[in-house]
Write a protein that holds these residues in place. Sequence first.
Motif, PDB file in Angstrom:
ATOM      1  N   VAL A 132       0.872  -1.163   0.000  1.00 25.44           N
ATOM      2  CA  VAL A 132       0.000   0.000   0.000  1.00 25.44           C
ATOM      3  C   VAL A 132       0.914   1.220   0.000  1.00 25.44           C
ATOM      4  O   VAL A 132       1.835   1.317   0.815  1.00 25.44           O
ATOM      5  CB  VAL A 132      -0.914   0.045   1.243  1.00 25.44           C
ATOM      6  N   LYS A 133       0.649   2.145  -0.951  1.00 21.22           N
ATOM      7  CA  LYS A 133       1.437   3.376  -1.026  1.00 21.22           C
ATOM      8  C   LYS A 133       0.552   4.534  -0.582  1.00 21.22           C
ATOM      9  O   LYS A 133      -0.549   4.704  -1.084  1.00 21.22           O
ATOM     10  CB  LYS A 133       1.922   3.633  -2.458  1.00 21.22           C
ATOM     11  N   PHE A 134       1.048   5.311   0.340  1.00 22.57           N
ATOM     12  CA  PHE A 134       0.379   6.525   0.793  1.00 22.57           C
ATOM     13  C   PHE A 134       1.155   7.700   0.208  1.00 22.57           C
ATOM     14  O   PHE A 134       2.334   7.879   0.509  1.00 22.57           O
ATOM     15  CB  PHE A 134       0.336   6.588   2.317  1.00 22.57           C
ATOM     16  N   VAL A 135       0.481   8.479  -0.641  1.00 23.34           N
ATOM     17  CA  VAL A 135       1.115   9.621  -1.295  1.00 23.34           C
ATOM     18  C   VAL A 135       0.519  10.874  -0.671  1.00 23.34           C
ATOM     19  O   VAL A 135      -0.696  11.061  -0.669  1.00 23.34           O
ATOM     20  CB  VAL A 135       0.873   9.602  -2.819  1.00 23.34           C
ATOM     21  N   PHE A 136       1.402  11.737  -0.159  1.00 26.35           N
ATOM     22  CA  PHE A 136       0.966  12.924   0.566  1.00 26.35           C
ATOM     23  C   PHE A 136       0.942  14.137  -0.349  1.00 26.35           C
ATOM     24  O   PHE A 136       1.772  14.298  -1.238  1.00 26.35           O
ATOM     25  CB  PHE A 136       1.852  13.135   1.793  1.00 26.35           C
ATOM     26  N   GLU A 137      -0.027  14.996  -0.102  1.00 27.52           N
ATOM     27  CA  GLU A 137      -0.397  16.094  -0.998  1.00 27.52           C
ATOM     28  C   GLU A 137       0.647  17.200  -1.112  1.00 27.52           C
ATOM     29  O   GLU A 137       1.086  17.527  -2.201  1.00 27.52           O
ATOM     30  CB  GLU A 137      -1.719  16.700  -0.495  1.00 27.52           C
ATOM     31  N   LYS A 138       1.035  17.807  -0.049  1.00 22.31           N
ATOM     32  CA  LYS A 138       1.800  19.063  -0.084  1.00 22.31           C
ATOM     33  C   LYS A 138       3.267  18.911  -0.457  1.00 22.31           C
ATOM     34  O   LYS A 138       3.898  19.855  -0.898  1.00 22.31           O
ATOM     35  CB  LYS A 138       1.720  19.770   1.273  1.00 22.31           C
ATOM     36  N   HIS A 139       3.823  17.742  -0.266  1.00 20.84           N
ATOM     37  CA  HIS A 139       5.265  17.596  -0.416  1.00 20.84           C
ATOM     38  C   HIS A 139       5.670  16.385  -1.241  1.00 20.84           C
ATOM     39  O   HIS A 139       6.839  16.126  -1.420  1.00 20.84           O
ATOM     40  CB  HIS A 139       5.920  17.509   0.966  1.00 20.84           C
ATOM     41  N   ASN A 140       4.709  15.629  -1.733  1.00 17.54           N
ATOM     42  CA  ASN A 140       4.942  14.484  -2.627  1.00 17.54           C
ATOM     43  C   ASN A 140       5.808  13.371  -2.042  1.00 17.54           C
ATOM     44  O   ASN A 140       6.483  12.657  -2.773  1.00 17.54           O
ATOM     45  CB  ASN A 140       5.540  14.941  -3.966  1.00 17.54           C
ATOM     46  N   TRP A 141       5.783  13.208  -0.718  1.00 19.96           N
ATOM     47  CA  TRP A 141       6.443  12.054  -0.132  1.00 19.96           C
ATOM     48  C   TRP A 141       5.532  10.848  -0.297  1.00 19.96           C
ATOM     49  O   TRP A 141       4.314  10.954  -0.257  1.00 19.96           O
ATOM     50  CB  TRP A 141       6.731  12.272   1.359  1.00 19.96           C
ATOM     51  N   GLU A 142       6.152   9.692  -0.455  1.00 14.37           N
ATOM     52  CA  GLU A 142       5.421   8.431  -0.586  1.00 14.37           C
ATOM     53  C   GLU A 142       5.931   7.460   0.473  1.00 14.37           C
ATOM     54  O   GLU A 142       7.140   7.305   0.640  1.00 14.37           O
ATOM     55  CB  GLU A 142       5.665   7.849  -1.982  1.00 14.37           C
ATOM     56  N   VAL A 143       4.989   6.823   1.175  1.00  9.64           N
ATOM     57  CA  VAL A 143       5.331   5.797   2.151  1.00  9.64           C
ATOM     58  C   VAL A 143       4.754   4.484   1.639  1.00  9.64           C
ATOM     59  O   VAL A 143       3.544   4.366   1.450  1.00  9.64           O
ATOM     60  CB  VAL A 143       4.754   6.116   3.550  1.00  9.64           C
ATOM     61  N   GLN A 144       5.630   3.515   1.385  1.00 14.23           N
ATOM     62  CA  GLN A 144       5.190   2.180   0.956  1.00 14.23           C
ATOM     63  C   GLN A 144       5.241   1.249   2.149  1.00 14.23           C
ATOM     64  O   GLN A 144       6.267   1.116   2.802  1.00 14.23           O
ATOM     65  CB  GLN A 144       6.108   1.617  -0.133  1.00 14.23           C
ATOM     66  N   LEU A 145       4.088   0.615   2.406  1.00 14.41           N
ATOM     67  CA  LEU A 145       4.001  -0.320   3.520  1.00 14.41           C
ATOM     68  C   LEU A 145       3.626  -1.714   3.033  1.00 14.41           C
ATOM     69  O   LEU A 145       2.910  -1.852   2.035  1.00 14.41           O
ATOM     70  CB  LEU A 145       2.935   0.144   4.525  1.00 14.41           C
TER      71      LEU A 145
END
Length: 190
Positions: free
Chosen positions: A102-115
Motif C-alpha cells: 500500500v502506497k500513501f502519497v501525501f499532498e503538499k510535499h509528494n512524499w510516498e510511504v510504501q508499507l
Amino acid sequence: MNSRQTQAKILRIFRKIHRTTGAMLFIFFFFIAVTGILLGWKNNSNELIIPKNQQGTSVELSEWLPIDSLHKNACKILQDSIAPNISLELDRIDIRKNKGIVKFVFEKHNWEVQLDGATGDLLNLGKRYSDFIEDLHDGTILDTWFNTSTKPFKLIYTSIMGIALLLFTITGFWLWYGPKRLKKQRKRNT
C-alpha cells in the motif's frame, strides 16, 4: 489566379502560421517535451524520479491490516523520518494487491510511504518527483498555485497546446507535401 499560384499562396500562409505559432508557443513545447521525456523514463530512473515498488509479504487482502491502521502507521513513519510537523494531508492511497503493498502519497510535499499490506512494515520512503513533473507537463501546477477547484488553467493549457499540435501537424504536413505537389504539377505542365 491559376491553380499553381493558389497553391503557392496557401503554402506561404501555412508557412507563416507554422512559424508564428512555433515562435509564440516555443517555451510551452519545450516544457512539454522535457517533462514528457522525464515521465517516459520515470520507472527507469534508478529512483531519481519515482520510488521503486517493493514487494510485500502477502497478496491476499484477507491477510492485510485495515487501511486506517496502515494510514496511521504511514503518518507516524513520515513524521518520525522527515519532520514532526510535516503535513499529513493525503493525496491518494495506491493499493498494489499483486505486490502486497500500500502506497500513501501525501499532498503538499509528494512524499510516498510504501508499507507491507499484511504487516504494516515500512518497505520504502521516497520523494515522488514524477507528480511535480506531471503537474508541469499538463499545466496543473498553475491550478495548484492559484488554488482553483475546477482546474481551468489545465483545461485552457491542454486545449491550446492540443490545438497547436494539431495545427503544427497539418501545416507541417502541407509544408512537406505542398512543394512536392507544386513540383509534380510543374513537370506535368512543361
